[in-house]
Scaffold this active site. Structure first.
Site, PDB file in Angstrom:
ATOM      1  N   GLU A 133      -7.548  -0.327  -1.068  1.00  0.00           N
ATOM      2  CA  GLU A 133      -6.748  -0.892   0.017  1.00  0.00           C
ATOM      3  C   GLU A 133      -7.492  -0.942   1.343  1.00  0.00           C
ATOM      4  OE1 GLU A 133      -5.670   1.051  -2.243  1.00  0.00           O
ATOM      5  OE2 GLU A 133      -3.981   0.007  -3.130  1.00  0.00           O
ATOM      6  N   HIS A 145       6.251   6.106  -3.989  1.00  0.00           N
ATOM      7  CA  HIS A 145       6.550   4.685  -3.926  1.00  0.00           C
ATOM      8  C   HIS A 145       7.817   4.414  -3.134  1.00  0.00           C
ATOM      9  CE1 HIS A 145       3.886   4.996  -7.392  1.00  0.00           C
ATOM     10  NE2 HIS A 145       3.661   3.707  -7.286  1.00  0.00           N
TER      11      HIS A 145
END
Lengths: 401, 398
Positions: free
Chosen positions: A137, A206
């Protein structure tokens, strides 16, 4: 940022935006449309004036039915679609309009993205413009920044917002800063987007709310979409903005259905949305909590209250104009958010309102947030970490005493 | 024997019944490409890119300018005229020769020890001084600390302090060039210490996967502040890492200007024509301290520094070569050094006369137009300054 003001009926091109639409000559441009309709968020009528489901209090507002406020749509019929399709439509329109717009992220290409926002785009625009990246990322965010500095307009997708914590270095140190530290020589028109918020038993990692972590970074803008209408409008606005914009989507809102206009429109990045005008109390919220608030609003209306519900949409900067006008009218504020109590958007908003409008407040601001715990997996526990409509009703009752 | 070769998702692989671990290192270290010997004499069998007299002399005079700038600005910091500086002593050949092998269209993303690239591209003494002294004429508008140069017209992206963040950005810039199909590449620099950062690995990986025309130049100068290479990695330097990502790589003598020039020239050709990344490891030594905040004699032997400074100076080595070619002389040397020194001192004098950036510049460029919160903050600041002028410097324009 230039604020774009509403048009009433005719499509006009706004001069402040057309200056920013100039692209470097080395790329050939497709024909641009003559103008577009820019709609102020509170211009529409409110369809939620009366109680809908008298006596039915639903505690789990899973927002799949579009009971939400209709957009300020003109009289044309429009078309129905789901929120993730609205995001895709906005993205696709911008990619067709501007060849410098590109997408990068994990599995955004032929897989179409984890929530299918980019489905079909790789087939249409090729593997280079819709780029599948390896799992890093920080690096693909950095890559997006580098591409943006040399003329492209990348949309960087985080498969889940939580993963963008790995990209924090690039977002804070470079995305937010380089336009400033280079003396304005290099600009970074990126859009960073992805699903976040508490879902259905996705586990703590998450289920994060990164808007509170990013809100201090100077140089970035943050918006949160909540309906198909504003999702498409904000996506387009974010892509067209020359500033780096983080667009927060919510995992549970992707299947919301709504009828949106056929003709082109862009939402303003810095404006809040009036969901339900009222007189007794101002309820400020955003993203999924908007639906919990509207659920609670039905109960409140049954009980004789008249709440004013504002979806703040713009998390950085806050639309203190709309919010202020509301506070001056109702004198009571309730903030409902999904962020954790400490350091959340609500905390920051409380400070901003107190500082600017405390003379108008009849009671201290109440902020309902999630607790300062990682989101547990067990469904019952998870439900309790998120603010539920019943709590909102109670809070309004206490606030209005 | 069947099953000798199996079709796996990423290609055919041959099987072996012998359990053999790939050794952690080869018996010999990867050899280092060089063209000039220690005395600046061309090695007989070397293959290299030709350099014209004009280019060679410009390379040398630019190295002289870099050395002079380093000396004078370092002194300025010691005298308290600027707050910080870092030198490129010992790495002048890497800086100038690599820049000389590029075109002005190639976009450069520096780490922070590559001002020589700007010198080659025509950045003036005045422009350097403006940035270091953070005055109104600085292209960065006084927002970054000294040596954080940046200039879009020179295709040199502003230096950013965090290590290795420029590497994935370089891949993004290359991606942008690829979309345009431009006859240009991206060149980005990193020290050997920076190769430990995660960004190095994923940038190289990305560059290979996206087939990006990036030339990664790693200045392996032996020291990352006080960390020697033995504490930084256990591989044979940085060049062997290229293969791990599927990237063509070379190890070059970083103090040999001709070798650097040739390697970068060839790398650029390959990067553009084959649309692939290249990794160059330039072996060198950081003769100076890490920066003005460091005293390297505290962690390394003084005679080691002296040896590299005196016996292996890249500038002297190149000078011997151009003198041998009849392109340089003792008089030219004296002239060049005096002229550059004068230029630098003059630049500093002039720059100290220039105004500091105004308060308004604190709030611009955060966004394309200042939002209401910044407008308000600026207003408050101005009011405060007006009310308490004695608490604020009088030489900063409001």
């Amino acid at each position: 940022m230039a604020t774009v003001f509403g048009a009433t009926s005719a499509a006009i091109s706004v001069s402040s935006n057309s200056r920013k639409l100039h692209l470097p000559s080395r790329r050939s441009l497709p024909g641009r449309r003559a103008g577009f309709l820019v709609v102020r968020s509170d211009a529409g009528a409110n369809p939620n004036a009366g109680p809908r489901r008298a006596g039915q209090l639903i505690t789990n507002a899973v927002a799949t039915k579009a009971d939400a406020a209709a957009p300020s749509a003109p009289s044309k019929p429009g078309h129905e679609l789901l929120l993730f399709e609205a995001l895709r439509e906005g993205l696709e329109e911008e990619m067709a309009r501007d060849p410098t717009v590109c997408v990068m992220g994990e599995d955004v290409g032929h897989y179409g993205g984890s929530y299918k926002v980019t489905k079909g785009l790789a087939d249409k625009y090729g593997d280079l413009r819709v780029l599948d990246t390896p799992i890093a990322e920080n690096s693909f965010t950095g890559m997006g920044i580098g591409a943006a500095m040399t003329g492209l307009r990348p949309i960087i997708e985080g498969m889940n917002m939580g993963f963008l914590l790995l990209a924090f270095n690039q977002i804070s140190n470079n995305c937010g800063m380089l336009h400033y530290t280079s003396g304005g020589q290099f600009k970074i028109p990126v859009v960073i987007r992805g699903p976040g918020g508490v879902g259905r038993q996705l586990g703590a990692e998450h289920s994060q709310r990164l808007e509170s972590y990013f809100q201090s970074i100077p140089g970035i803008q943050m918006v949160a979409c909540s309906t198909p209408y504003n999702a498409k409008g904000l996506m387009k606005a974010a892509i067209r903005s020359d500033n780096p914009v983080i667009l927060f989507e919510h995992v549970l809102l992707y299947n919301l259905k709504e009828r949106i206009p056929d003709e082109e429109y862009v939402c303003s990045l810095e404006e809040a949305e009036m969901v339900r005008p009222g007189e007794h109390v101002t309820i400020l919220t955003y993203s999924r909590m908007r639906y919990h608030v509207m659920q609670a609003a039905k109960t409140l209306v049954n009980k004789g209250y008249d709440p004013e519900v504002i979806d703040i949409r713009s998390l950085k900067p806050f639309d203190l104009h709309t919010i202020g006008n509301s506070v001056k009218k109702t004198h009571r504020v309730l903030i409902v958010e999904e962020c954790m109590r400490t350091g959340g958007i609500g905390a920051s908003l409380t400070a901003a309102i107190t500082e600017n409008f405390h003379d108008y407040l009849d009671a201290p601001i109440v902020c309902l947030s999630s607790q300062d715990v990682p989101t547990p997996y067990a469904a019952t526990l998870e439900e309790v970490t998120v603010v539920q409509p019943a709590q909102i009703v109670t809070a309004v009752e206490e606030l209005c005493q | 024997m069947f099953w000798q070769v199996l079709d796996l998702p990423d290609g055919k692989v041959k099987f072996t019944p012998e359990m053999r671990f790939i050794s952690e290192s080869t018996t010999e270290r990867e050899s280092c490409y060089r063209v000039l010997d220690d005395n600046g004499k061309k090695i007989m069998s070397s293959n290299y890119a030709e350099v014209s007299r004009e280019v060679a002399v410009k390379m040398y005079t630019d190295m002289v300018m870099l050395q002079t700038m380093d000396t004078i600005f370092y002194e300025a910091q010691r005298q308290g005229r600027i707050s910080f500086y870092l030198t490129t002593v010992g790495e002048e050949a890497i800086n100038i020769a690599s820049a000389a092998a590029l075109t002005f269209d190639d976009i450069v993303l520096p780490q922070y020890r590559e001002p020589g690239v700007l010198i080659w591209r025509g950045f003036t003494a005045q422009e350097f001084a403006n940035q270091c002294f953070s005055n109104k004429a600085d292209y960065g508008k006084g927002r970054q600390m000294p040596i954080h140069y940046g200039s879009n017209k020179h295709n040199y992206i502003t230096v950013s302090s965090p290590i290795a963040t420029q590497l994935p950005q370089a891949v993004g810039v290359a991606y942008s060039l690829k979309m345009d199909r431009k006859d240009a590449c991206v060149v980005t620099y990193i020290g050997e210490g920076g190769t430990s950062e995660g960004d190095f690995h994923s940038a190289l990986n990305f560059a290979a996967v996206t087939e990006a025309p990036v030339v990664f130049i790693c200045r392996n100068n032996g020291w990352a502040i006080s960390t020697p290479t033995s504490d930084q990695f256990r591989s044979d330097g940085v060049v062997v890492k290229g293969r791990a990502y599927g990237i063509r790589s070379i190890r070059v003598d970083g103090n040999d200007a001709l070798a650097m020039y040739s390697a970068v020239y060839a790398a650029r050709e390959m990067a553009i024509s084959e649309q692939r990344p290249i990794l160059i490891e330039a072996l060198t030594y950081r003769v100076g301290h890490h920066s003005t905040s460091d005293d390297s004699t505290k962690y390394r032997p003084v005679d080691e520094i002296e040896r590299w400074k005196v016996e292996r100076d890249p500038v002297t080595r190149f000078r011997k070569w151009i003198e041998r070619n009849g392109w340089w002389s003792g008089e030219a040397e004296i002239e060049a050094r005096n002229s550059v020194r004068k230029q630098m001192l003059h630049a500093i004098q002039e720059t100290e006369k220039v105004e500091k950036p105004p308060v308004a510049d604190m709030f611009t460029d955060v966004y394309d137009c200042p939002p209401s919160n910044l407008v308000e903050q600026e207003k408050r600041l101005r009011e405060t300054i007006k009310r308490h002028p004695q608490d604020y410097p009088s030489d900063v324009p409001v």
